[in-house]
Design an enzyme around this catalytic site. Structure first.
Site, PDB file in Angstrom:
ATOM      1  N   VAL A   1      14.239   6.154  26.474  1.00 29.84           N
ATOM      2  CA  VAL A   1      15.146   7.248  26.876  1.00 29.84           C
ATOM      3  C   VAL A   1      14.572   8.625  26.547  1.00 29.84           C
ATOM      4  O   VAL A   1      15.004   9.631  27.118  1.00 29.84           O
ATOM      5  CB  VAL A   1      16.564   7.109  26.259  1.00 29.84           C
ATOM      6  CG1 VAL A   1      17.289   5.891  26.791  1.00 29.84           C
ATOM      7  CG2 VAL A   1      16.514   7.119  24.732  1.00 29.84           C
TER       8      VAL A   1
ATOM      9  N   ALA B   1      22.081  15.071  11.478  1.00 34.66           N
ATOM     10  CA  ALA B   1      21.962  16.239  12.365  1.00 34.66           C
ATOM     11  C   ALA B   1      21.993  15.811  13.830  1.00 34.66           C
ATOM     12  O   ALA B   1      22.662  16.438  14.664  1.00 34.66           O
ATOM     13  CB  ALA B   1      20.665  16.991  12.058  1.00 34.66           C
TER      14      ALA B   1
ATOM     15  N   ASN C   1      24.099   4.756  24.150  1.00 34.58           N
ATOM     16  CA  ASN C   1      24.185   4.035  22.875  1.00 34.58           C
ATOM     17  C   ASN C   1      22.847   3.952  22.145  1.00 34.58           C
ATOM     18  O   ASN C   1      22.826   3.839  20.921  1.00 34.58           O
ATOM     19  CB  ASN C   1      24.732   2.633  23.175  1.00 34.58           C
ATOM     20  CG  ASN C   1      24.488   1.658  22.045  1.00 34.58           C
ATOM     21  OD1 ASN C   1      25.186   1.689  21.025  1.00 34.58           O
ATOM     22  ND2 ASN C   1      23.495   0.792  22.202  1.00 34.58           N
TER      23      ASN C   1
ATOM     24  N   GLY D   1      20.182   1.007  25.310  1.00 37.30           N
ATOM     25  CA  GLY D   1      20.074   0.201  24.090  1.00 37.30           C
ATOM     26  C   GLY D   1      20.904  -1.064  24.171  1.00 37.30           C
ATOM     27  O   GLY D   1      21.651  -1.397  23.250  1.00 37.30           O
ATOM     28  N   GLY D   2      20.753  -1.799  25.265  1.00 34.66           N
ATOM     29  CA  GLY D   2      21.603  -2.981  25.493  1.00 34.66           C
ATOM     30  C   GLY D   2      20.978  -4.307  25.079  1.00 34.66           C
ATOM     31  O   GLY D   2      21.578  -5.356  25.273  1.00 34.66           O
ATOM     32  N   SER D   3      19.782  -4.263  24.500  1.00 38.95           N
ATOM     33  CA  SER D   3      19.104  -5.527  24.210  1.00 38.95           C
ATOM     34  C   SER D   3      19.597  -6.197  22.934  1.00 38.95           C
ATOM     35  O   SER D   3      19.345  -7.377  22.719  1.00 38.95           O
ATOM     36  CB  SER D   3      17.589  -5.309  24.125  1.00 38.95           C
ATOM     37  OG  SER D   3      17.281  -4.400  23.083  1.00 38.95           O
ATOM     38  N   ARG D   4      20.260  -5.443  22.061  1.00 37.89           N
ATOM     39  CA  ARG D   4      20.733  -6.052  20.808  1.00 37.89           C
ATOM     40  C   ARG D   4      21.845  -5.188  20.214  1.00 37.89           C
ATOM     41  O   ARG D   4      22.188  -4.131  20.762  1.00 37.89           O
ATOM     42  CB  ARG D   4      19.582  -6.200  19.816  1.00 37.89           C
ATOM     43  CG  ARG D   4      19.049  -4.867  19.324  1.00 37.89           C
ATOM     44  CD  ARG D   4      17.878  -5.042  18.385  1.00 37.89           C
ATOM     45  NE  ARG D   4      17.713  -3.851  17.550  1.00 37.89           N
ATOM     46  CZ  ARG D   4      16.640  -3.585  16.824  1.00 37.89           C
ATOM     47  NH1 ARG D   4      15.631  -4.417  16.822  1.00 37.89           N
ATOM     48  NH2 ARG D   4      16.589  -2.499  16.080  1.00 37.89           N
TER      49      ARG D   4
ATOM     50  N   TYR E   1      19.159  12.062  10.824  1.00 44.43           N
ATOM     51  CA  TYR E   1      20.089  11.214  11.571  1.00 44.43           C
ATOM     52  C   TYR E   1      21.461  11.898  11.666  1.00 44.43           C
ATOM     53  O   TYR E   1      22.067  11.952  12.742  1.00 44.43           O
ATOM     54  CB  TYR E   1      20.212   9.861  10.869  1.00 44.43           C
ATOM     55  CG  TYR E   1      21.084   8.839  11.562  1.00 44.43           C
ATOM     56  CD1 TYR E   1      20.636   8.179  12.707  1.00 44.43           C
ATOM     57  CD2 TYR E   1      22.354   8.524  11.087  1.00 44.43           C
ATOM     58  CE1 TYR E   1      21.428   7.231  13.338  1.00 44.43           C
ATOM     59  CE2 TYR E   1      23.149   7.584  11.712  1.00 44.43           C
ATOM     60  CZ  TYR E   1      22.681   6.939  12.841  1.00 44.43           C
ATOM     61  OH  TYR E   1      23.471   6.004  13.472  1.00 44.43           O
TER      62      TYR E   1
ATOM     63  N   SER F   1      28.019   8.799  15.004  1.00 46.30           N
ATOM     64  CA  SER F   1      28.110   8.060  13.744  1.00 46.30           C
ATOM     65  C   SER F   1      29.047   8.835  12.832  1.00 46.30           C
ATOM     66  O   SER F   1      29.175  10.054  12.965  1.00 46.30           O
ATOM     67  CB  SER F   1      26.727   7.973  13.099  1.00 46.30           C
ATOM     68  OG  SER F   1      26.841   7.700  11.720  1.00 46.30           O
TER      69      SER F   1
HETATM   70  P1  NAD Z   1      19.995  -1.522  16.977  1.00 46.30           P
HETATM   71  O1  NAD Z   1      18.788  -1.011  16.274  1.00 46.30           O
HETATM   72  O2  NAD Z   1      20.496  -2.878  16.660  1.00 46.30           O
HETATM   73  O3  NAD Z   1      19.786  -1.445  18.571  1.00 46.30           O
HETATM   74  C1  NAD Z   1      19.260  -0.284  19.150  1.00 46.30           C
HETATM   75  C2  NAD Z   1      19.124  -0.454  20.636  1.00 46.30           C
HETATM   76  O4  NAD Z   1      18.617   0.775  21.155  1.00 46.30           O
HETATM   77  C3  NAD Z   1      18.130  -1.532  21.038  1.00 46.30           C
HETATM   78  O5  NAD Z   1      18.575  -2.161  22.223  1.00 46.30           O
HETATM   79  C4  NAD Z   1      16.848  -0.750  21.343  1.00 46.30           C
HETATM   80  O6  NAD Z   1      16.017  -1.369  22.313  1.00 46.30           O
HETATM   81  C5  NAD Z   1      17.445   0.522  21.900  1.00 46.30           C
HETATM   82  N1  NAD Z   1      16.546   1.656  21.754  1.00 46.30           N
HETATM   83  C6  NAD Z   1      16.039   2.200  20.619  1.00 46.30           C
HETATM   84  N2  NAD Z   1      15.233   3.215  20.922  1.00 46.30           N
HETATM   85  C7  NAD Z   1      15.214   3.314  22.274  1.00 46.30           C
HETATM   86  C8  NAD Z   1      14.553   4.159  23.181  1.00 46.30           C
HETATM   87  N3  NAD Z   1      13.721   5.125  22.769  1.00 46.30           N
HETATM   88  N4  NAD Z   1      14.757   3.985  24.495  1.00 46.30           N
HETATM   89  C9  NAD Z   1      15.581   3.013  24.953  1.00 46.30           C
HETATM   90  N5  NAD Z   1      16.247   2.169  24.139  1.00 46.30           N
HETATM   91  C10 NAD Z   1      16.053   2.331  22.811  1.00 46.30           C
HETATM   92  O7  NAD Z   1      21.106  -0.402  16.715  1.00 46.30           O
HETATM   93  P2  NAD Z   1      22.712  -0.469  16.713  1.00 46.30           P
HETATM   94  O8  NAD Z   1      23.144  -0.608  15.314  1.00 46.30           O
HETATM   95  O9  NAD Z   1      23.199  -1.399  17.755  1.00 46.30           O
HETATM   96  O10 NAD Z   1      23.011   1.042  17.119  1.00 46.30           O
HETATM   97  C11 NAD Z   1      23.477   1.445  18.393  1.00 46.30           C
HETATM   98  C12 NAD Z   1      23.974   2.869  18.273  1.00 46.30           C
HETATM   99  O11 NAD Z   1      25.009   2.917  17.299  1.00 46.30           O
HETATM  100  C13 NAD Z   1      22.903   3.859  17.803  1.00 46.30           C
HETATM  101  O12 NAD Z   1      23.056   5.071  18.500  1.00 46.30           O
HETATM  102  C14 NAD Z   1      23.223   4.048  16.346  1.00 46.30           C
HETATM  103  O13 NAD Z   1      22.777   5.285  15.853  1.00 46.30           O
HETATM  104  C15 NAD Z   1      24.731   3.947  16.361  1.00 46.30           C
HETATM  105  N6  NAD Z   1      25.314   3.609  15.070  1.00 46.30           N
HETATM  106  C16 NAD Z   1      25.018   2.445  14.434  1.00 46.30           C
HETATM  107  C17 NAD Z   1      25.592   2.173  13.208  1.00 46.30           C
HETATM  108  C18 NAD Z   1      25.290   0.906  12.435  1.00 46.30           C
HETATM  109  O14 NAD Z   1      25.685   0.818  11.246  1.00 46.30           O
HETATM  110  N7  NAD Z   1      24.632  -0.087  13.018  1.00 46.30           N
HETATM  111  C19 NAD Z   1      26.471   3.085  12.633  1.00 46.30           C
HETATM  112  C20 NAD Z   1      26.766   4.256  13.317  1.00 46.30           C
HETATM  113  C21 NAD Z   1      26.195   4.508  14.543  1.00 46.30           C
END
Ligand code: NAD
Length: 231
Positions: A54, A143, A76, A7-10, A141, A128
């Site tokens: 993934v 769970a 991630n 998940g490194g694209s954003r 989520y 989280s």
């Molecule tokens: P985001 O939606 O901005 O980015 C998600 C990233 O995961 C993207 O790069 C996307 O391409 C990748 N991704 C999604 N599904 C995928 C798949 N099936 N295969 C490969 N890549 C996949 O999310 P974020 O906010 O950067 O979240 C990153 C992590 O942090 C997640 O695990 C999320 O649950 C966790 N998190 C986020 C928050 C928040 O408030 N943003 C809070 C707690 C935990």
């Protein structure tokens, strides 16, 4: 170090790719579908972007099988869904577990032989705060993220004797696209409930990942990066 981030694209993952790259590490990252965003992160950092779901075990094995042994794996990638349990539906429920939990297993399974051979390695899983305390309207989520915490602790016990550390990050609210669908009133209410008085930034999470990657005597822990919202 060789570092693989899912998940490194954003969002949080992109911030982590950038920070580790600044520190001179070699990076690979997986993403789901936004080629343009992934190419931009790759161009800025020199990281290798790999489009790979993934949740697809065979695809993960094939793609990661082409890479050199990793020193650090950061699990991630994740997806969220907001709604009552009666509304989520089986398809969404299954997809959430497939990405958020099974996806981590697939990546760990793929990088582990290399780490075991070296008898060293570091795995960082992103959970989280809702995995710690549960969130209404985010039952699935919560769970999934609770499973990530349990998996982290169990793996730390299993892999510690092989020199592999496993820790977990439990972010609070972090300003990324994942929060885009939360209404502004709820975002304000969440901020007011946070002792530090602000939401987290992807860069806050990236700095904590660097710490976890470097903390040689730390394993099996859940780092709660939530501005004090869950203590
Ligand atoms: P985001 O939606 O901005 O980015 C998600 C990233 O995961 C993207 O790069 C996307 O391409 C990748 N991704 C999604 N599904 C995928 C798949 N099936 N295969 C490969 N890549 C996949 O999310 P974020 O906010 O950067 O979240 C990153 C992590 O942090 C997640 O695990 C999320 O649950 C966790 N998190 C986020 C928050 C928040 O408030 N943003 C809070 C707690 C935990």
């Amino acid at each position: 170090m060789n570092i693989l981030i899912t998940g490194g694209s954003r969002g949080i993952g992109a911030a982590a790719v950038k920070l580790f790259a600044q520190k001179g590490h070699r990076l690979w990252f997986l993403y789901e579908k936004d080629h343009e965003a992934a190419d931009a992160v790759a161009a800025e950092t020199g990281a290798v972007a790999i489009c790979c779901d993934v949740a697809d075990r065979d695809r993960v094995a094939a793609e990661l099988g082409k890479l050199p042994p990793m020193d650090v794996l950061i699990n991630n990638a994740g997806i969220a869904h907001y709604g009552l349990i009666s509304q989520i539906g089986k398809e969404h429920w299954d997809r959430m577990f497939a990405v958020n939990v099974h996806g981590m297993y697939h990546c760990i399974e793929a990088v582990l032989p290399g780490m075991l051979e070296k008898q060293s390695g570091c795995i960082i899983n992103v959970s989280s705060m809702w995995g710690q305390v549960g969130a209404s309207c985010e039952v699935c989520y919560s769970a999934c993220k609770g499973a990530v915490i349990a998996m982290t602790k169990a793996l730390a016990k299993e892999l510690g004797p092989s020199g592999i550390r496993v820790n977990c990050l439990a972010p609070g609210v972090v300003l990324t696209d994942m929060c885009k669908n939360i209404d502004p009133e709820t975002m304000d209410w969440l901020k007011e409930d946070t002792p530090l008085g602000r939401h987290g930034l992807p860069e806050d999470m990236a700095r904590a990942m660097v710490y976890l990657a470097e903390a040689d005597f730390l394993t099996g822990q859940v780092l709660p990066l939530n501005g004090g919202m869950v203590i």
